[in-house]
Scaffold this active site. Structure first.
Site, mmCIF file in Angstrom:
data_model
loop_
_atom_site.group_PDB
_atom_site.id
_atom_site.type_symbol
_atom_site.label_atom_id
_atom_site.label_comp_id
_atom_site.label_asym_id
_atom_site.label_seq_id
_atom_site.Cartn_x
_atom_site.Cartn_y
_atom_site.Cartn_z
ATOM 1 N N LYS A 168 0.768 -1.247 -0.039
ATOM 2 C CA LYS A 168 0.107 0.084 0.144
ATOM 3 C C LYS A 168 0.771 1.255 0.074
ATOM 4 O O LYS A 168 0.367 2.505 -0.255
ATOM 5 C CB LYS A 168 -0.797 0.077 1.229
ATOM 6 C CG LYS A 168 -1.885 -1.127 1.447
ATOM 7 C CD LYS A 168 -2.568 -0.737 2.851
ATOM 8 C CE LYS A 168 -2.387 -1.839 3.891
ATOM 9 N NZ LYS A 168 -3.321 -1.760 5.056
ATOM 10 N N GLY A 169 2.087 1.169 0.362
ATOM 11 C CA GLY A 169 2.970 2.400 0.663
ATOM 12 C C GLY A 169 3.073 3.115 -0.633
ATOM 13 O O GLY A 169 3.263 4.401 -0.489
ATOM 14 N N GLU B 25 7.324 2.006 -6.816
ATOM 15 C CA GLU B 25 7.460 1.350 -5.445
ATOM 16 C C GLU B 25 7.500 2.473 -4.603
ATOM 17 O O GLU B 25 8.307 3.807 -4.887
ATOM 18 C CB GLU B 25 8.766 0.642 -5.311
ATOM 19 C CG GLU B 25 8.483 -0.848 -5.049
ATOM 20 C CD GLU B 25 8.138 -1.132 -3.639
ATOM 21 O OE1 GLU B 25 7.217 -0.363 -3.005
ATOM 22 O OE2 GLU B 25 8.315 -2.268 -3.118
ATOM 23 N N ASP B 26 7.322 2.318 -3.457
ATOM 24 C CA ASP B 26 7.509 3.751 -2.303
ATOM 25 C C ASP B 26 9.066 3.373 -1.889
ATOM 26 O O ASP B 26 9.805 4.624 -1.820
ATOM 27 C CB ASP B 26 6.688 3.391 -1.026
ATOM 28 C CG ASP B 26 6.958 2.031 -0.381
ATOM 29 O OD1 ASP B 26 7.488 1.154 -1.070
ATOM 30 O OD2 ASP B 26 6.267 1.943 0.688
ATOM 31 N N ASP C 14 14.404 -0.979 -0.371
ATOM 32 C CA ASP C 14 15.144 -1.350 0.986
ATOM 33 C C ASP C 14 16.354 -2.437 0.801
ATOM 34 O O ASP C 14 17.050 -2.426 0.416
ATOM 35 C CB ASP C 14 14.446 -1.258 2.088
ATOM 36 C CG ASP C 14 14.753 -1.455 3.560
ATOM 37 O OD1 ASP C 14 15.653 -0.561 3.825
ATOM 38 O OD2 ASP C 14 14.279 -2.105 4.284
ATOM 39 N N LYS D 270 17.354 3.101 -0.261
ATOM 40 C CA LYS D 270 18.230 3.129 0.874
ATOM 41 C C LYS D 270 19.344 1.903 0.596
ATOM 42 O O LYS D 270 19.071 0.836 1.068
ATOM 43 C CB LYS D 270 17.311 2.559 2.053
ATOM 44 C CG LYS D 270 17.291 3.533 3.040
ATOM 45 C CD LYS D 270 16.778 2.515 4.473
ATOM 46 C CE LYS D 270 15.389 3.052 4.774
ATOM 47 N NZ LYS D 270 14.909 2.214 5.990
ATOM 48 N N PHE E 66 14.686 4.801 9.547
ATOM 49 C CA PHE E 66 13.167 4.299 9.169
ATOM 50 C C PHE E 66 12.436 5.565 8.948
ATOM 51 O O PHE E 66 12.318 6.422 9.989
ATOM 52 C CB PHE E 66 12.585 3.618 10.594
ATOM 53 C CG PHE E 66 11.520 2.829 10.193
ATOM 54 C CD1 PHE E 66 11.405 1.716 9.400
ATOM 55 C CD2 PHE E 66 10.348 3.323 10.778
ATOM 56 C CE1 PHE E 66 10.254 1.043 9.005
ATOM 57 C CE2 PHE E 66 8.959 2.787 10.233
ATOM 58 C CZ PHE E 66 8.996 1.648 9.531
ATOM 59 N N VAL E 67 11.847 5.549 7.904
ATOM 60 C CA VAL E 67 11.103 6.763 7.498
ATOM 61 C C VAL E 67 9.390 6.678 7.486
ATOM 62 O O VAL E 67 9.258 5.485 7.225
ATOM 63 C CB VAL E 67 11.570 7.536 6.169
ATOM 64 C CG1 VAL E 67 12.932 7.989 6.238
ATOM 65 C CG2 VAL E 67 11.662 6.337 5.059
ATOM 66 N N ASP F 294 4.279 3.768 6.332
ATOM 67 C CA ASP F 294 3.827 3.656 7.769
ATOM 68 C C ASP F 294 4.441 3.224 8.645
ATOM 69 O O ASP F 294 5.707 2.542 8.250
ATOM 70 C CB ASP F 294 2.464 2.967 7.405
ATOM 71 C CG ASP F 294 2.864 1.220 7.405
ATOM 72 O OD1 ASP F 294 3.919 1.027 6.559
ATOM 73 O OD2 ASP F 294 2.362 0.420 8.174
ATOM 74 N N ARG G 243 0.684 7.397 7.305
ATOM 75 C CA ARG G 243 0.633 7.231 5.823
ATOM 76 C C ARG G 243 0.345 8.686 5.094
ATOM 77 O O ARG G 243 0.609 8.894 4.098
ATOM 78 C CB ARG G 243 -0.256 6.130 5.130
ATOM 79 C CG ARG G 243 0.301 4.667 5.443
ATOM 80 C CD ARG G 243 -0.293 3.701 4.625
ATOM 81 N NE ARG G 243 -0.345 2.377 5.017
ATOM 82 C CZ ARG G 243 0.596 1.386 4.750
ATOM 83 N NH1 ARG G 243 1.646 1.874 3.960
ATOM 84 N NH2 ARG G 243 0.786 0.297 5.250
HETATM 85 P P1 5GP Z 1 12.236 -4.350 0.939
HETATM 86 O O1 5GP Z 1 13.099 -4.621 2.245
HETATM 87 O O2 5GP Z 1 11.834 -5.522 0.435
HETATM 88 O O3 5GP Z 1 13.299 -3.599 0.041
HETATM 89 O O4 5GP Z 1 11.449 -3.454 1.337
HETATM 90 C C1 5GP Z 1 10.205 -3.977 1.837
HETATM 91 C C2 5GP Z 1 8.950 -2.990 2.191
HETATM 92 O O5 5GP Z 1 9.431 -2.521 3.552
HETATM 93 C C3 5GP Z 1 8.906 -1.574 1.532
HETATM 94 O O6 5GP Z 1 8.002 -1.666 0.422
HETATM 95 C C4 5GP Z 1 8.293 -1.010 2.720
HETATM 96 O O7 5GP Z 1 7.039 -1.127 2.679
HETATM 97 C C5 5GP Z 1 9.096 -1.438 3.995
HETATM 98 N N1 5GP Z 1 10.006 -0.468 4.271
HETATM 99 C C6 5GP Z 1 11.558 -0.622 4.122
HETATM 100 N N2 5GP Z 1 12.146 0.401 4.579
HETATM 101 C C7 5GP Z 1 10.929 1.368 5.361
HETATM 102 C C8 5GP Z 1 11.259 2.583 5.894
HETATM 103 O O8 5GP Z 1 12.116 3.191 6.134
HETATM 104 N N3 5GP Z 1 9.969 2.977 6.444
HETATM 105 C C9 5GP Z 1 8.963 2.206 6.008
HETATM 106 N N4 5GP Z 1 7.846 3.136 6.583
HETATM 107 N N5 5GP Z 1 8.697 1.132 5.325
HETATM 108 C C10 5GP Z 1 9.917 0.565 4.854
HETATM 109 MG MG MG Z 2 6.239 -1.244 -0.390
#
Ligand code: 5GP
Ligand code: MG
Length: 180
Positions: free
Chosen positions: A42-43, A97-98, A101, A129, A152-153, A159, A165
């Site tokens: 949802k991000g 994508e939001d 990470d 990141k 962590f943002v 969220d 959000r």
């Molecule tokens: P991934 O680790 O697989 O790249 O990211 C998975 C999901 O973790 C992202 O789509 C996001 O929803 C969440 N996420 C990763 N880093 C952050 C952050 O700094 N803040 C928030 N709110 N969500 C995050």
């Molecule tokens: Mg996401």
């Protein structure tokens, strides 16, 4: 909500200015291609709504939702909770994508979509990141809004426990909020 924010990392103005730039680049890339723009819920919702309005070429909208179950191992298993509704075979697909990470969820999303044989598959992420990337992930985003430090943002769609959000900016959450 804003009392829980330690620092505003990206203001509304900064985000909108960057989206306008990305809109120009993406409009040039996708002219005449009628892309399917897939948002990862949802991000991405807030970014998605702004980003597609900065695209001045015809496009179709679609969404996916994945979720990862992280156990004690650092590698989590990701599953599809909502799949795309369109047939993307032979189509130009842009994933929005939001945040990129560890990269685990985007890698999964890309593999899942690639199996459906799109004509092209590119990624545009609002935030990147890189310090947190899983070393096994070689995938790179084709378009990045902002590269951010390892914090962590929240806000602008992102969220913490489904909260924040709807903040209009991206901010760093005070550690005491998630430590309590
Ligand atoms: P991934 O680790 O697989 O790249 O990211 C998975 C999901 O973790 C992202 O789509 C996001 O929803 C969440 N996420 C990763 N880093 C952050 C952050 O700094 N803040 C928030 N709110 N969500 C995050
Ligand atoms: Mg996401």
């Amino acid at each position: 909500m804003k009392n829980d924010i330690q620092q505003i990392l990206l203001t509304e103005e900064q985000i909108q200015a960057r989206i306008a730039q990305l809109g120009e680049e993406l409009s040039a890339e996708y002219a005449g291609k009628n892309p399917i723009v897939i948002g990862v819920l949802k991000g991405v919702v807030v970014f998605y709504a702004d980003m597609i309005r900065a695209l001045n070429v015809p496009c179709e909208m679609d969404f996916m939702c994945v979720s990862s179950y992280r156990g004690t191992q650092s590698t989590g298993k990701t599953v599809v909770k909502l799949d795309v509704s369109a047939d993307i075979k032979g189509r130009h697909v842009l994933i929005l994508e939001d945040i990129f990470d560890t990269g685990n969820s985007l890698s999964f999303v890309c593999q899942h979509l690639q199996a459906k044989e799109p004509a092209s598959l590119k990624i545009c992420t609002l935030l990147d990141k890189p310090e947190r990337r899983n070393p096994n992930v070689t995938l790179q985003a084709d378009y990045v809004g902002f590269t951010i430090p390892n914090a962590f943002v929240v806000g602008y769609g992102l969220d913490y426990n489904e909260k924040y959000r709807n903040l209009p900016y991206v901010g760093i959450l005070k550690p005491e909020v998630y430590e309590k």
